[in-house]
Design an enzyme around this catalytic site. Structure first.
Site, PDB file in Angstrom:
ATOM      1  N   TYR A  60      -2.703   4.498   6.049  1.00 12.50           N
ATOM      2  CA  TYR A  60      -1.873   3.336   6.423  1.00 12.50           C
ATOM      3  C   TYR A  60      -0.681   3.209   5.474  1.00 12.50           C
ATOM      4  O   TYR A  60       0.472   3.102   5.922  1.00 12.50           O
ATOM      5  CB  TYR A  60      -2.759   2.081   6.395  1.00 12.50           C
ATOM      6  CG  TYR A  60      -2.006   0.784   6.333  1.00 12.50           C
ATOM      7  CD1 TYR A  60      -1.218   0.355   7.401  1.00 12.50           C
ATOM      8  CD2 TYR A  60      -2.081  -0.027   5.200  1.00 12.50           C
ATOM      9  CE1 TYR A  60      -0.530  -0.848   7.329  1.00 12.50           C
ATOM     10  CE2 TYR A  60      -1.396  -1.228   5.125  1.00 12.50           C
ATOM     11  CZ  TYR A  60      -0.624  -1.630   6.189  1.00 12.50           C
ATOM     12  OH  TYR A  60       0.070  -2.818   6.112  1.00 12.50           O
ATOM     13  N   HIS A 116       0.818  -1.225   0.000  1.00 11.42           N
ATOM     14  CA  HIS A 116       0.000   0.000   0.000  1.00 11.42           C
ATOM     15  C   HIS A 116       0.853   1.277   0.000  1.00 11.42           C
ATOM     16  O   HIS A 116       0.315   2.375  -0.085  1.00 11.42           O
ATOM     17  CB  HIS A 116      -1.026  -0.055   1.131  1.00 11.42           C
ATOM     18  CG  HIS A 116      -1.985  -1.181   0.901  1.00 11.42           C
ATOM     19  ND1 HIS A 116      -2.904  -1.170  -0.132  1.00 11.42           N
ATOM     20  CD2 HIS A 116      -2.092  -2.407   1.490  1.00 11.42           C
ATOM     21  CE1 HIS A 116      -3.548  -2.312  -0.148  1.00 11.42           C
ATOM     22  NE2 HIS A 116      -3.080  -3.092   0.828  1.00 11.42           N
TER      23      HIS A 116
HETATM   24  C1  15L Z   1      -1.772  -5.062   3.863  1.00  9.80           C
HETATM   25  O1  15L Z   1      -0.846  -4.259   3.994  1.00  9.80           O
HETATM   26  C2  15L Z   1      -2.572  -5.506   5.025  1.00  9.80           C
HETATM   27  O2  15L Z   1      -1.816  -5.601   6.203  1.00  9.80           O
HETATM   28  C3  15L Z   1      -3.312  -6.808   4.769  1.00  9.80           C
HETATM   29  O3  15L Z   1      -4.330  -6.955   5.744  1.00  9.80           O
HETATM   30  C4  15L Z   1      -3.894  -6.869   3.355  1.00  9.80           C
HETATM   31  O4  15L Z   1      -4.892  -5.908   3.212  1.00  9.80           O
HETATM   32  C5  15L Z   1      -2.796  -6.628   2.352  1.00  9.80           C
HETATM   33  O5  15L Z   1      -2.130  -5.415   2.605  1.00  9.80           O
HETATM   34  C6  15L Z   1      -3.286  -6.641   0.900  1.00  9.80           C
HETATM   35  O6  15L Z   1      -3.042  -5.679   0.174  1.00  9.80           O
HETATM   36  O7  15L Z   1      -3.883  -7.640   0.496  1.00  9.80           O
END
Ligand code: 15L
Length: 264
Positions: free
Chosen positions: A136, A113
């Site tokens: 995030y 992300h």
């Molecule tokens: C992440 O960074 C999250 O921690 C995880 O819960 C998922 O959402 C993952 O990315 C994703 O992109 O699948």
């Protein structure tokens, strides 16, 4: 086995529990910490102490005498800004200060992300622009920037792991590209800690998925890691499991790009 103890933050989270189990099975001495209690029996060779990442003294004390910090603590999904800022911004600073004082390497659980707004039709490398898809993701960008700062200014080494989707199994079409198996994560962390010199480098955290055409050019050879598992066996079951939103389907970050979206 590494010289000295290893501090694992976020030990009570899904990935923390996997790592605690996997690394303890290798005979490693782990200090586990989390803001919530450890839900499993504490593995042999490990200790658990509850701490809040925003408590600078507690974090520094936990890291004392450690040769590495596996930083898996903090907010791990998109949340309102006020909930991200403590653990992922101030807490991250506390981790790097503790690493500097202890002369410890950091393995930083970053995320796809950080680059979620890149198109799925493109292939990017660690030098491509950061394009976080929420607060995030932006907090993980902060973590990556701090890793670079502490390397250049203080010689604190970091392996930044841009984790795709680390779950027991892939559950949708996007994860046919982004899935990282628990086994590949554990082996990656072992190599990130045991590799002789890592500087400040990025490794894409995805298994050997043939649909993973989005990411290339990382430091896997430097640390001596190659994924062994693959999402390919799930392709038939999951290929049609997409959303009906073209924005989500166009971007690497998937659903996160649309959280809080107000563009007309
Ligand atoms: C992440 O960074 C999250 O921690 C995880 O819960 C998922 O959402 C993952 O990315 C994703 O992109 O699948």
């Amino acid at each position: 086995r590494p010289a000295g103890a290893i501090l694992l933050t976020g030990a009570s989270g899904a990935l923390g529990r996997v790592l605690a189990r996997g690394l303890a099975a290798e005979g490693w001495t782990l200090r586990l910490t989390d803001i919530v209690p450890f839900p499993d029996p504490v593995p042999a060779g490990c200790t658990f102490e509850a701490a809040d990442l925003v408590d600078r003294d507690a974090v520094a004390r936990l890291a004392e005498g450690c040769s590495a910090i596996l930083h898996f603590g903090g907010t791990s999904v998109e949340k309102p800004f006020d909930e991200v800022i403590g653990p992922n911004i101030a807490g991250l600073y506390n981790i790097y200060e503790a690493a500097r004082l202890a002369k410890a390497r950091v393995v930083f659980a970053s995320s796809n992300h950080t680059i979620g707004f890149h198109a799925r039709s493109t292939t990017i490398d660690p030098d491509s622009p950061l394009r976080p898809d929420g607060y995030y993701g932006a907090s993980k960008v902060w973590g990556e920037m701090m890793a670079g700062l502490y390397w250049r200014k203080h010689a604190v080494e970091s392996v930044i792991v841009r984790i795709g989707s680390c779950f027991p199994e892939p559950v949708d079409a996007r994860m046919l590209a982004t899935w990282l198996s628990y086994g590949d994560l554990t082996r990656l962390c072992i190599r990130a800690i045991l590799a002789p010199q890592v500087g400040c480098c990025v490794v894409w955290g995805a298994s050997n998925n043939s649909r993973m055409t989005w990411w290339e050019g990382d430091a896997r050879d430097l640390i001596g890691w190659a994924p062994e598992d693959s999402a390919d066996g799930f392709a038939e079951a999951l290929a049609a499991k997409t959303s009906d939103d073209p924005v989500i389907e166009a971007h690497q970050g998937g659903g996160y790009v649309k959280i809080g979206w107000t563009r007309p």
